[in-house]
Design a protein around this motif. Structure first.
Motif, PDB file in Angstrom:
ATOM      1  N   ARG A 181       0.787  -1.087   0.185  1.00  0.00           N
ATOM      2  CA  ARG A 181      -0.195  -0.222  -0.098  1.00  0.00           C
ATOM      3  C   ARG A 181       0.722   1.283  -0.119  1.00  0.00           C
ATOM      4  N   VAL A 182       1.786   1.193   0.662  1.00  0.00           N
ATOM      5  CA  VAL A 182       2.798   2.355   0.608  1.00  0.00           C
ATOM      6  C   VAL A 182       3.599   2.315  -0.813  1.00  0.00           C
ATOM      7  N   ALA A 183       3.892   1.454  -1.362  1.00  0.00           N
ATOM      8  CA  ALA A 183       4.420   1.653  -2.688  1.00  0.00           C
ATOM      9  C   ALA A 183       3.444   2.156  -3.631  1.00  0.00           C
ATOM     10  N   ASN A 184       2.189   1.707  -3.524  1.00  0.00           N
ATOM     11  CA  ASN A 184       1.050   1.903  -4.457  1.00  0.00           C
ATOM     12  C   ASN A 184       0.683   3.517  -4.131  1.00  0.00           C
ATOM     13  N   ALA A 185       0.676   3.724  -3.086  1.00  0.00           N
ATOM     14  CA  ALA A 185       0.136   5.380  -2.642  1.00  0.00           C
ATOM     15  C   ALA A 185       1.242   6.361  -3.218  1.00  0.00           C
ATOM     16  N   ALA A 186       2.716   5.721  -3.152  1.00  0.00           N
ATOM     17  CA  ALA A 186       3.769   6.679  -3.212  1.00  0.00           C
ATOM     18  C   ALA A 186       3.804   6.701  -5.074  1.00  0.00           C
ATOM     19  N   GLY A 187       3.539   5.713  -5.604  1.00  0.00           N
ATOM     20  CA  GLY A 187       3.365   5.572  -7.133  1.00  0.00           C
ATOM     21  C   GLY A 187       2.408   6.334  -7.651  1.00  0.00           C
ATOM     22  N   GLN A 189      10.678   6.211   5.996  1.00  0.00           N
ATOM     23  CA  GLN A 189       9.743   6.494   7.035  1.00  0.00           C
ATOM     24  C   GLN A 189       8.358   6.056   7.093  1.00  0.00           C
ATOM     25  N   ARG A 190       7.944   5.935   5.775  1.00  0.00           N
ATOM     26  CA  ARG A 190       6.584   5.355   5.414  1.00  0.00           C
ATOM     27  C   ARG A 190       6.510   3.898   5.794  1.00  0.00           C
ATOM     28  N   ILE A 191       7.404   3.094   5.319  1.00  0.00           N
ATOM     29  CA  ILE A 191       7.600   1.685   5.365  1.00  0.00           C
ATOM     30  C   ILE A 191       7.643   1.385   6.849  1.00  0.00           C
TER      31      ILE A 191
END
Length: 381
Positions: free
Chosen positions: A322-328, A370-372
């Motif tokens: 979810r972190v990667a998707n949101a950042a993307g 930090q998000r991860i």
């Protein structure tokens, strides 16, 4: 060396089949800031690619080098290592071709497929689609699978090869302007430098090939050690013998052998898929590798990989994803360019084992680190 016009859109190309002609072409582009590169090769019955054509252009005519009769010269090696940006598209196999023919790698290098992944949601856009997107032109596809080792090459093959580097140069001119506007040129450069560095290590035995297997969680620690040793041996042998991996022994079969942990030829022969010829030719080596894993000291064994179907694994995996998707989405780029599946799995496994997290480095680390950590901490609260 002769200029030859073609159609769609009438590219000029120079056919090169002598070292002298190659040196003259290098002199023609020696002062260019950007040089587009491409290769054509054959790779059906060898581990290493057989170079069939080397193409380059600095914005004018395309130079088509016949590597079957033209050895690489010092002038071309200097060109590959010079200050000019070298452009490639989907570079991994092309880099292998340059290592095989030139003995060196192009640097600094920019991969336009990587660059595009920093500009949109498609992580692996093909070359024809890239040209259509940026240039509103449709390049021919008919020669993609043709025999590039035949001589003479047809006019259609030469046109196809020339257009590849001519349009690569033009696409990058547009891509780089947008990347600069968005402040991402350094990101692309960092990513492509890593690809060149990785390609430069390709001559070493790959001890990490085993991590590509999606079923590692099924293996007990000793079987996991055996599978790692078997794949490492296979990587070295296929390079030494110049054979495709599956011609020696497939990943599937090595995995089955590691699962079975055979202690003699009879047990090895009983593994499903193992043929008598493999037992005869490679049996002693395979059994020795399995035996070494069977007697490896307990403290040196790698822990079993977690089952991805386990609730605690899935929960953490989804949180990081979810972190990667949101950042993307925020960046307008493919989430795979931020974190690959393998990277997420490594983070999750470390978190499950209460080990330090191998957080992304560079711009990824600045953007995601930090998000991860926060996402994984929230899972366990």
């Amino acid at each position: 060396m002769s200029l030859h016009p073609s159609s769609l859109p009438s590219p000029l190309y120079v056919w090169i089949d002598t070292p002298q002609a190659l040196d003259a072409a290098c002199a023609d582009v020696a002062h260019a800031d950007v040089i587009a590169l491409d290769t054509e090769f054959f790779r059906e019955n060898t581990f290493f690619p057989v170079p069939a054509l080397i193409q380059f252009s600095a914005g004018g005519a395309a130079y088509l080098v016949d590597p079957t009769v033209t050895p690489c010269t010092e002038a071309f090696r200097a060109l590959l290592q010079g200050a000019a940006i070298k452009l490639l598209h989907a570079c991994s196999e092309d880099l292998e071709v340059f290592l095989e023919w030139a003995g060196t790698l192009p640097t600094p290098m920019i991969d336009t497929q990587v660059a595009q992944a920093f500009l949109g949601p498609v992580p692996g856009m093909g070359y024809q689609k890239l040209v259509a997107l940026w240039m509103n032109e449709t390049l021919p596809k008919e020669e993609t699978r043709s025999n590039w080792l035949e001589r003479p090459l047809s006019p259609a093959q030469c046109d196809y090869a020339a257009l590849d580097v001519i349009y690569l140069y033009r696409v990058w001119a547009l891509q780089s302007a947008v990347l600069a506007e968005r402040g991402r040129l350094a990101w692309v450069s960092e990513e492509c430098s890593a690809l060149v560095e990785q390609a430069g290590r390709s001559g070493e035995n790959d001890t990490q090939w085993y991590t590509r297997q999606r079923q590692l969680w099924r293996l007990a620690p000793r079987a996991l050690a055996a599978y790692r040793a078997l794949t490492t041996w296979r990587e070295g042998e296929t390079r030494r013998r110049n054979l495709p991996r599956n011609w020696l022994v497939s990943d599937k079969l090595l995995f089955a052998i590691a699962e079975a942990m055979p202690s003699n030829r009879y047990e090895l022969a009983a593994v499903e898929g193992v043929k008598p010829t493999l037992v005869k030719k490679e049996g002693d080596t395979l059994l020795a590798l399995v035996k070494a894993a069977a007697y490896q000291p307990e403290e040196s064994l790698e822990a079993s990989w977690p089952d991805p179907a386990r609730a605690d694994f899935k929960q953490r995996f989804k949180a990081v994803k979810r972190v990667a998707n949101a950042a993307g989405e925020e960046l307008g780029m493919a989430p795979e360019m931020l974190l690959r599946r393998r990277d997420i799995e490594a983070l999750v496994m470390a978190h499950l084992k209460a080990q330090p997290l191998a957080l992304p480095l560079g711009w990824r680390g600045d953007y995601l680190g930090q998000r991860i950590e926060k996402a994984l901490d929230e899972v366990t609260q």
